[in-house]
Design a protein around this motif. Sequence first.
Motif, PDB file in Angstrom:
ATOM      1  N   ARG A 210      21.991  57.245  28.336  1.00  0.00           N
ATOM      2  CA  ARG A 210      21.811  55.851  28.772  1.00  0.00           C
ATOM      3  C   ARG A 210      22.606  55.598  30.046  1.00  0.00           C
ATOM      4  O   ARG A 210      22.076  55.087  31.035  1.00  0.00           O
ATOM      5  CB  ARG A 210      22.255  54.902  27.666  1.00  0.00           C
ATOM      6  CG  ARG A 210      22.154  53.431  28.048  1.00  0.00           C
ATOM      7  CD  ARG A 210      22.744  52.557  26.952  1.00  0.00           C
ATOM      8  NE  ARG A 210      22.661  51.154  27.298  1.00  0.00           N
ATOM      9  CZ  ARG A 210      21.645  50.359  26.984  1.00  0.00           C
ATOM     10  NH1 ARG A 210      20.619  50.854  26.326  1.00  0.00           N
ATOM     11  NH2 ARG A 210      21.644  49.096  27.342  1.00  0.00           N
ATOM     12  N   ASN A 214      21.388  55.124  33.928  1.00  0.00           N
ATOM     13  CA  ASN A 214      21.834  54.007  34.757  1.00  0.00           C
ATOM     14  C   ASN A 214      22.351  54.506  36.101  1.00  0.00           C
ATOM     15  O   ASN A 214      22.024  53.968  37.171  1.00  0.00           O
ATOM     16  CB  ASN A 214      22.918  53.235  34.011  1.00  0.00           C
ATOM     17  CG  ASN A 214      23.151  51.862  34.610  1.00  0.00           C
ATOM     18  OD1 ASN A 214      22.484  51.463  35.553  1.00  0.00           O
ATOM     19  ND2 ASN A 214      24.111  51.148  34.078  1.00  0.00           N
ATOM     20  N   LEU A 507      15.677  54.283  35.022  1.00  0.00           N
ATOM     21  CA  LEU A 507      15.525  52.955  34.425  1.00  0.00           C
ATOM     22  C   LEU A 507      14.979  53.058  33.009  1.00  0.00           C
ATOM     23  O   LEU A 507      15.398  52.320  32.115  1.00  0.00           O
ATOM     24  CB  LEU A 507      14.599  52.110  35.300  1.00  0.00           C
ATOM     25  CG  LEU A 507      14.426  50.641  34.906  1.00  0.00           C
ATOM     26  CD1 LEU A 507      15.755  49.921  34.964  1.00  0.00           C
ATOM     27  CD2 LEU A 507      13.408  49.964  35.800  1.00  0.00           C
ATOM     28  N   THR A 508      14.049  53.991  32.795  1.00  0.00           N
ATOM     29  CA  THR A 508      13.509  54.189  31.443  1.00  0.00           C
ATOM     30  C   THR A 508      14.606  54.619  30.479  1.00  0.00           C
ATOM     31  O   THR A 508      14.703  54.119  29.357  1.00  0.00           O
ATOM     32  CB  THR A 508      12.399  55.247  31.479  1.00  0.00           C
ATOM     33  OG1 THR A 508      11.365  54.827  32.390  1.00  0.00           O
ATOM     34  CG2 THR A 508      11.795  55.432  30.107  1.00  0.00           C
ATOM     35  N   SER A 510      17.889  54.108  30.755  1.00  0.00           N
ATOM     36  CA  SER A 510      18.877  53.045  30.539  1.00  0.00           C
ATOM     37  C   SER A 510      18.341  51.921  29.676  1.00  0.00           C
ATOM     38  O   SER A 510      19.115  51.186  29.054  1.00  0.00           O
ATOM     39  CB  SER A 510      19.332  52.480  31.890  1.00  0.00           C
ATOM     40  OG  SER A 510      18.244  51.864  32.568  1.00  0.00           O
ATOM     41  N   LEU A 511      17.024  51.766  29.584  1.00  0.00           N
ATOM     42  CA  LEU A 511      16.443  50.696  28.788  1.00  0.00           C
ATOM     43  C   LEU A 511      16.154  51.115  27.352  1.00  0.00           C
ATOM     44  O   LEU A 511      16.268  50.304  26.426  1.00  0.00           O
ATOM     45  CB  LEU A 511      15.146  50.190  29.441  1.00  0.00           C
ATOM     46  CG  LEU A 511      15.287  49.422  30.754  1.00  0.00           C
ATOM     47  CD1 LEU A 511      13.924  49.057  31.304  1.00  0.00           C
ATOM     48  CD2 LEU A 511      16.135  48.174  30.574  1.00  0.00           C
ATOM     49  N   PHE A 512      15.762  52.363  27.149  1.00  0.00           N
ATOM     50  CA  PHE A 512      15.270  52.776  25.835  1.00  0.00           C
ATOM     51  C   PHE A 512      16.224  53.700  25.081  1.00  0.00           C
ATOM     52  O   PHE A 512      15.956  54.034  23.936  1.00  0.00           O
ATOM     53  CB  PHE A 512      13.909  53.464  25.986  1.00  0.00           C
ATOM     54  CG  PHE A 512      12.829  52.557  26.493  1.00  0.00           C
ATOM     55  CD1 PHE A 512      12.227  51.639  25.649  1.00  0.00           C
ATOM     56  CD2 PHE A 512      12.439  52.589  27.816  1.00  0.00           C
ATOM     57  CE1 PHE A 512      11.240  50.796  26.111  1.00  0.00           C
ATOM     58  CE2 PHE A 512      11.441  51.754  28.289  1.00  0.00           C
ATOM     59  CZ  PHE A 512      10.850  50.839  27.433  1.00  0.00           C
ATOM     60  N   GLN A 514      19.939  54.183  23.424  1.00  0.00           N
ATOM     61  CA  GLN A 514      21.080  53.386  22.993  1.00  0.00           C
ATOM     62  C   GLN A 514      22.263  54.315  22.719  1.00  0.00           C
ATOM     63  O   GLN A 514      22.138  55.317  22.012  1.00  0.00           O
ATOM     64  CB  GLN A 514      20.763  52.597  21.718  1.00  0.00           C
ATOM     65  CG  GLN A 514      21.915  51.702  21.278  1.00  0.00           C
ATOM     66  CD  GLN A 514      21.672  51.069  19.933  1.00  0.00           C
ATOM     67  OE1 GLN A 514      20.887  51.577  19.149  1.00  0.00           O
ATOM     68  NE2 GLN A 514      22.345  49.957  19.673  1.00  0.00           N
ATOM     69  N   SER A 540      24.989  48.079  22.053  1.00  0.00           N
ATOM     70  CA  SER A 540      24.192  46.855  22.130  1.00  0.00           C
ATOM     71  C   SER A 540      23.481  46.665  20.800  1.00  0.00           C
ATOM     72  O   SER A 540      23.341  47.610  20.005  1.00  0.00           O
ATOM     73  CB  SER A 540      23.168  46.933  23.278  1.00  0.00           C
ATOM     74  OG  SER A 540      22.295  48.040  23.104  1.00  0.00           O
ATOM     75  N   SER A 542      20.810  46.556  18.068  1.00  0.00           N
ATOM     76  CA  SER A 542      19.575  47.314  17.894  1.00  0.00           C
ATOM     77  C   SER A 542      19.266  47.413  16.410  1.00  0.00           C
ATOM     78  O   SER A 542      20.152  47.691  15.586  1.00  0.00           O
ATOM     79  CB  SER A 542      19.693  48.713  18.502  1.00  0.00           C
ATOM     80  OG  SER A 542      18.537  49.478  18.211  1.00  0.00           O
TER      81      SER A 542
END
Length: 585
Positions: A210, A214, A507-508, A510-512, A514, A540, A542
Amino acid sequence: MSTTDTSGTTGTSGTSDTTETERTADEAAGAQLSTAPTEDRGDAPIGGPVLGVVGWIRWFWRQLTSMRVALILLFLLSLGAVPGSLIPQTSADEIKVQDFQAAHPTLTPIYEKLQLFDVYGSVWFSAIYILLFVSLIGCIVPRTWQFVGQLRSRPPGAPRRLDRLPAYATWRTDAEPEQVREAALAVLKGRRFRAHTAGDAIAAEKGFLREAGNLLFHVALIVILVAFAWGQLFKSEGGKLIVEGDGFSNTLTQYDDFKSGSQFGTEELEPFTFTLDAFDGTYEMNGPQRGTPRTFEAKVRYSEADGAEKKAVIRVNEPLKVGDSKVYLIAHGYAPVVTVKDGGGKTVFHGAVPLLPIDNNITSTGAIKVLDGYRDKNGKGKKEQLGFQAFFVPTFAGAGEGTMFSQFPGLVDPAMALTGYHGSLGVDSGLPQNVYQLDKTKMKQFTDTSGNPLAQRLLPGMTMKLPDGAGSITFEKEIKEWASFQISQQPGNGLALAGAIAAIAGLTGSLFIQRRRVWVRAVRGEDGVTVVEMAGLGRSESARLPEELGDLAVTLTADAPPAAPAPEPAEEPAEDPAPSGEADK
């Protein structure tokens, strides 16, 4: 008896007061942490400490390298690019800029002061660009070192109270605590957790991709910015209109228009030549899609520096690649062949005249210029030059069937309307002139015997006679086609594409992905049975963390099966009281 928890709040089982010493210590600590002004500061300077030059530099650097400022600069950069897409740019089309300035005389001085006709080369856009570049680097470098430190470190030990974590599971087992911990370590490592034994528990962590995603996203933004700057500095781009049968050599003098970056040198032009053998364009003949292009291709022969000739077909979005250069097909039109003769019958002009389309059906307009003087019917030389305004349609509706506009883009029933002029074309003034437009300021229109302006519609093979024995112009039956090409060198395109792909991938991630931690504790209880506790904590919120923890717990129960619950002690039956009569006895 008083107890103090980890948050610093004090609770009592009964009631107790804070001692004077503790109150004094708390007030001193509060005074150190407080930012509120005090009434009596003695000799302290009013207004707080002075930062100084170094302090202000550090403050500015911290603000510039914060993520908030980076996002603001990125927003300003995207906002600043809006005028570049709405207002004509000199780097893209100077003719459109001139037309815009002529149509908006009030806005033009304002736009020029704001450099809105050259947005991407303006001072303010460059300033935003450079600040964003520095801000991203300042954000990434410390975070990268921090991330490297996290990769080298081990997951932290288990908290004392695992049951306080958001995802928690526990059970009792007859397996030994060491066996449970070994099994948990194997299970977590099998799920690609970074795990190790920490005291009486197993500490594991997962999801480092993750943060890696980023960082990759921000590095990719820097790569895109570098690619954009590199492309702007070292790019070259030029256009050339070529009629069937004509050729092109990649030298500066061959271009109709040419633009390049400030660091580009003409010696960097790729050495090659090509000839347009034929242009093939077919269109839908019937139905609602009538006139829609079906094929749109230019057949060329080209040769590189080695001199070997090759054949290729250039289509829309399928350019010809020669070294670092790409040749794009961008436009198409018709070039009627005309012959101009003077009054003595001498041919003063013969060739194909490319005309520029003005609509989707390739209704075209242009100019025919005869630069040399001509002779009248008596053989007397004239210093005047000839010029003709031409209007061409590949498919004419027919006389009396409508205006002079094409009904179909294909070459079905061509016609051309000509208007003749004589005088000075203005080509000797030294000022640049559009070859497709006729400067009529120093020219007079031919008139017929009745004094009416001379204009005539011609079909292929027809001739228009000029008055006073000035000669004639013939619309030949041969009609050629032309194609317009863009030859460009964009050295930063490959780097920009790689940066864009990396940005999407980062970006994928860092978003998906955890980042989460899992602890498994196994200790022997007071009754000799092992108590297993498992808990998880995510960076975060989840819903997947409890599911993953449950799945891990189910897997671990294969090596640490739950023990049978301890039997509850049986209650002894109460003795029935004796009847009152028996008691009396």
